[in-house]
Scaffold this motif. Structure first.
Motif, mmCIF file in Angstrom:
data_model
loop_
_atom_site.group_PDB
_atom_site.id
_atom_site.type_symbol
_atom_site.label_atom_id
_atom_site.label_comp_id
_atom_site.label_asym_id
_atom_site.label_seq_id
_atom_site.Cartn_x
_atom_site.Cartn_y
_atom_site.Cartn_z
ATOM 1 N N HIS A 191 0.825 -1.217 0.000
ATOM 2 C CA HIS A 191 0.000 0.000 0.000
ATOM 3 C C HIS A 191 0.858 1.265 0.000
ATOM 4 O O HIS A 191 0.536 2.248 -0.679
ATOM 5 C CB HIS A 191 -0.924 -0.005 1.226
ATOM 6 C CG HIS A 191 -1.711 1.260 1.378
ATOM 7 N ND1 HIS A 191 -2.797 1.572 0.577
ATOM 8 C CD2 HIS A 191 -1.565 2.317 2.241
ATOM 9 C CE1 HIS A 191 -3.281 2.751 0.928
ATOM 10 N NE2 HIS A 191 -2.558 3.226 1.928
ATOM 11 N N HIS A 192 1.955 1.245 0.745
ATOM 12 C CA HIS A 192 2.776 2.443 0.901
ATOM 13 C C HIS A 192 3.909 2.545 -0.133
ATOM 14 O O HIS A 192 4.540 3.599 -0.231
ATOM 15 C CB HIS A 192 3.362 2.504 2.309
ATOM 16 C CG HIS A 192 2.342 2.831 3.354
ATOM 17 N ND1 HIS A 192 1.844 4.108 3.522
ATOM 18 C CD2 HIS A 192 1.702 2.048 4.255
ATOM 19 C CE1 HIS A 192 0.948 4.104 4.497
ATOM 20 N NE2 HIS A 192 0.834 2.876 4.956
ATOM 21 N N SER A 193 4.144 1.488 -0.873
ATOM 22 C CA SER A 193 5.198 1.530 -1.885
ATOM 23 C C SER A 193 4.783 2.417 -3.059
ATOM 24 O O SER A 193 3.659 2.335 -3.548
ATOM 25 C CB SER A 193 5.505 0.121 -2.405
ATOM 26 O OG SER A 193 6.435 0.182 -3.470
ATOM 27 N N ARG A 194 5.698 3.257 -3.506
ATOM 28 C CA ARG A 194 5.455 4.146 -4.645
ATOM 29 C C ARG A 194 6.147 3.633 -5.911
ATOM 30 O O ARG A 194 6.193 4.334 -6.926
ATOM 31 C CB ARG A 194 5.964 5.554 -4.336
ATOM 32 C CG ARG A 194 5.235 6.248 -3.197
ATOM 33 C CD ARG A 194 5.772 7.660 -2.963
ATOM 34 N NE ARG A 194 5.604 8.517 -4.134
ATOM 35 C CZ ARG A 194 6.595 8.887 -4.945
ATOM 36 N NH1 ARG A 194 7.839 8.469 -4.734
ATOM 37 N NH2 ARG A 194 6.355 9.674 -5.970
ATOM 38 N N PHE A 195 6.659 2.410 -5.858
ATOM 39 C CA PHE A 195 7.486 1.938 -6.964
ATOM 40 C C PHE A 195 6.742 1.955 -8.298
ATOM 41 O O PHE A 195 7.251 2.473 -9.294
ATOM 42 C CB PHE A 195 8.022 0.526 -6.698
ATOM 43 C CG PHE A 195 8.700 -0.051 -7.901
ATOM 44 C CD1 PHE A 195 10.003 0.319 -8.222
ATOM 45 C CD2 PHE A 195 8.033 -0.906 -8.768
ATOM 46 C CE1 PHE A 195 10.627 -0.176 -9.365
ATOM 47 C CE2 PHE A 195 8.651 -1.400 -9.905
ATOM 48 C CZ PHE A 195 9.943 -1.037 -10.213
ATOM 49 N N HIS A 196 5.554 1.362 -8.346
ATOM 50 C CA HIS A 196 4.838 1.253 -9.630
ATOM 51 C C HIS A 196 4.516 2.637 -10.189
ATOM 52 O O HIS A 196 4.570 2.847 -11.403
ATOM 53 C CB HIS A 196 3.583 0.414 -9.455
ATOM 54 C CG HIS A 196 3.853 -1.051 -9.307
ATOM 55 N ND1 HIS A 196 4.351 -1.824 -10.327
ATOM 56 C CD2 HIS A 196 3.722 -1.879 -8.227
ATOM 57 C CE1 HIS A 196 4.513 -3.078 -9.907
ATOM 58 N NE2 HIS A 196 4.142 -3.123 -8.632
ATOM 59 N N GLN A 197 4.197 3.561 -9.325
ATOM 60 C CA GLN A 197 3.926 4.935 -9.763
ATOM 61 C C GLN A 197 5.178 5.561 -10.370
ATOM 62 O O GLN A 197 5.107 6.187 -11.450
ATOM 63 C CB GLN A 197 3.450 5.767 -8.568
ATOM 64 C CG GLN A 197 3.218 7.236 -8.877
ATOM 65 C CD GLN A 197 2.867 8.029 -7.629
ATOM 66 O OE1 GLN A 197 2.451 7.470 -6.619
ATOM 67 N NE2 GLN A 197 3.042 9.343 -7.704
ATOM 68 N N VAL A 198 6.308 5.416 -9.706
ATOM 69 C CA VAL A 198 7.558 5.995 -10.201
ATOM 70 C C VAL A 198 8.000 5.298 -11.475
ATOM 71 O O VAL A 198 8.451 5.945 -12.434
ATOM 72 C CB VAL A 198 8.653 5.894 -9.116
ATOM 73 C CG1 VAL A 198 10.014 6.317 -9.677
ATOM 74 C CG2 VAL A 198 8.284 6.753 -7.909
ATOM 75 N N PHE A 199 7.862 3.984 -11.528
ATOM 76 C CA PHE A 199 8.276 3.212 -12.703
ATOM 77 C C PHE A 199 7.502 3.636 -13.943
ATOM 78 O O PHE A 199 8.036 3.623 -15.060
ATOM 79 C CB PHE A 199 8.095 1.719 -12.451
ATOM 80 C CG PHE A 199 8.639 0.854 -13.541
ATOM 81 C CD1 PHE A 199 9.996 0.563 -13.603
ATOM 82 C CD2 PHE A 199 7.798 0.325 -14.521
ATOM 83 C CE1 PHE A 199 10.511 -0.243 -14.633
ATOM 84 C CE2 PHE A 199 8.294 -0.466 -15.547
ATOM 85 C CZ PHE A 199 9.652 -0.758 -15.594
ATOM 86 N N ALA A 200 6.250 4.024 -13.750
ATOM 87 C CA ALA A 200 5.399 4.407 -14.879
ATOM 88 C C ALA A 200 5.684 5.817 -15.400
ATOM 89 O O ALA A 200 5.229 6.184 -16.487
ATOM 90 C CB ALA A 200 3.923 4.307 -14.471
ATOM 91 N N GLU A 201 6.447 6.599 -14.655
ATOM 92 C CA GLU A 201 6.756 7.964 -15.080
ATOM 93 C C GLU A 201 7.657 7.936 -16.313
ATOM 94 O O GLU A 201 8.589 7.143 -16.391
ATOM 95 C CB GLU A 201 7.455 8.733 -13.948
ATOM 96 C CG GLU A 201 6.562 9.010 -12.758
ATOM 97 C CD GLU A 201 7.308 9.705 -11.637
ATOM 98 O OE1 GLU A 201 8.525 9.958 -11.808
ATOM 99 O OE2 GLU A 201 6.686 9.995 -10.602
ATOM 100 N N PRO A 202 7.419 8.818 -17.279
ATOM 101 C CA PRO A 202 8.287 8.876 -18.467
ATOM 102 C C PRO A 202 9.638 9.464 -18.123
ATOM 103 O O PRO A 202 9.803 10.136 -17.093
ATOM 104 C CB PRO A 202 7.505 9.798 -19.417
ATOM 105 C CG PRO A 202 6.695 10.658 -18.503
ATOM 106 C CD PRO A 202 6.321 9.802 -17.327
ATOM 107 N N LEU A 203 10.603 9.228 -18.970
ATOM 108 C CA LEU A 203 11.919 9.823 -18.795
ATOM 109 C C LEU A 203 11.810 11.344 -18.827
ATOM 110 O O LEU A 203 11.005 11.887 -19.591
ATOM 111 C CB LEU A 203 12.877 9.356 -19.889
ATOM 112 C CG LEU A 203 13.514 7.983 -19.703
ATOM 113 C CD1 LEU A 203 14.192 7.553 -20.998
ATOM 114 C CD2 LEU A 203 14.530 8.009 -18.575
ATOM 115 N N PRO A 204 12.643 12.047 -18.028
ATOM 116 C CA PRO A 204 12.592 13.519 -18.060
ATOM 117 C C PRO A 204 13.016 14.073 -19.415
ATOM 118 O O PRO A 204 13.751 13.448 -20.140
ATOM 119 C CB PRO A 204 13.572 13.918 -16.951
ATOM 120 C CG PRO A 204 14.282 12.701 -16.504
ATOM 121 C CD PRO A 204 13.608 11.514 -17.091
#
Length: 204
Positions: A191-204
């Motif tokens: 629940h508290h892991s942000r990994f999937h959200q961060v992984f889905a972010e596009p490259l800067p």
């Protein structure tokens, strides 16, 4: 930045971006965010692992199992215990169970799952730490936790992890491994892991 981060550290990022420094810095930033996103599940796993093993060992050998000779520990494990005690003494901290649990390295706990302990502390005590889903074979537990240890060390030493092809799988295996010890803790970590959200972010 190229000077302060060092050309050597940026080399893999430059290779991945065909020597485009701007793109390499962007990839470096993504690697940092991915590493940061692993912190919550890795922290949860490590704390859960050492407390679960400690409980199992305490039930069999007593709370001071790492102080005395009750538990049949081999020389490598005893050396790590000695080093942890030495660090606590240097820092003027009490050499008690809670402090020892925090001071002993992740490698120590993973080492207790090794093949050389199969007929001793695993069968007598540690297997009980992994009964949340009906129990897991020692070899499966050790292989999983050792792979996680290697990933953890790469992150701790600020090494590239963006090249690993199975980061999503690695994250989900951490959550699953926590569930081998406690389903509720696994649910909380997920629940508290942000990994999937961060992984889905596009490259800067």
């Amino acid at each position: 930045m190229e000077r302060t981060l060092s050309r050597e550290r940026l080399d893999k990022y430059l290779q991945a971006t065909r020597q485009d420094l701007h793109a390499a810095i962007g990839l470096y930033e993504r690697n940092t965010k991915l590493s940061e996103a692993f912190y919550t599940p890795l922290q949860c796993l490590e704390v859960c692992l050492r407390n679960s093993i400690h409980d199992a060992m305490t039930n069999e050998y007593g709370e001071d199992w790492f102080h005395g000779n009750n538990a049949p520990l081999e020389s490598d494990s005893r050396r790590m215990i000695f080093d942890a005690k030495d660090e606590l003494i240097k820092d003027r901290k009490p050499v008690i169970a809670g402090q020892m649990l925090a001071e002993l390295k992740f490698a120590f706990w993973v080492g207790l799952l090794g093949k050389h302990y199969d007929a001793t502390i695993w069968r007598k005590a540690i297997y009980r730490a992994f009964l949340a889903h009906g129990g897991k074979p020692r070899g499966v537990v050790h292989s999983r936790l050792n792979a996680i240890r290697r990933l953890r060390n790469r992150i701790a030493h600020h090494e590239p992890i963006f090249q690993k092809p199975a980061l999503v799988q690695s994250h989900d295996e951490i959550i699953e491994a926590i569930g081998w010890m406690c389903r509720n803790t696994s649910t909380w970590a997920k629940h508290h892991s942000r990994f999937h959200q961060v992984f889905a972010e596009p490259l800067p």
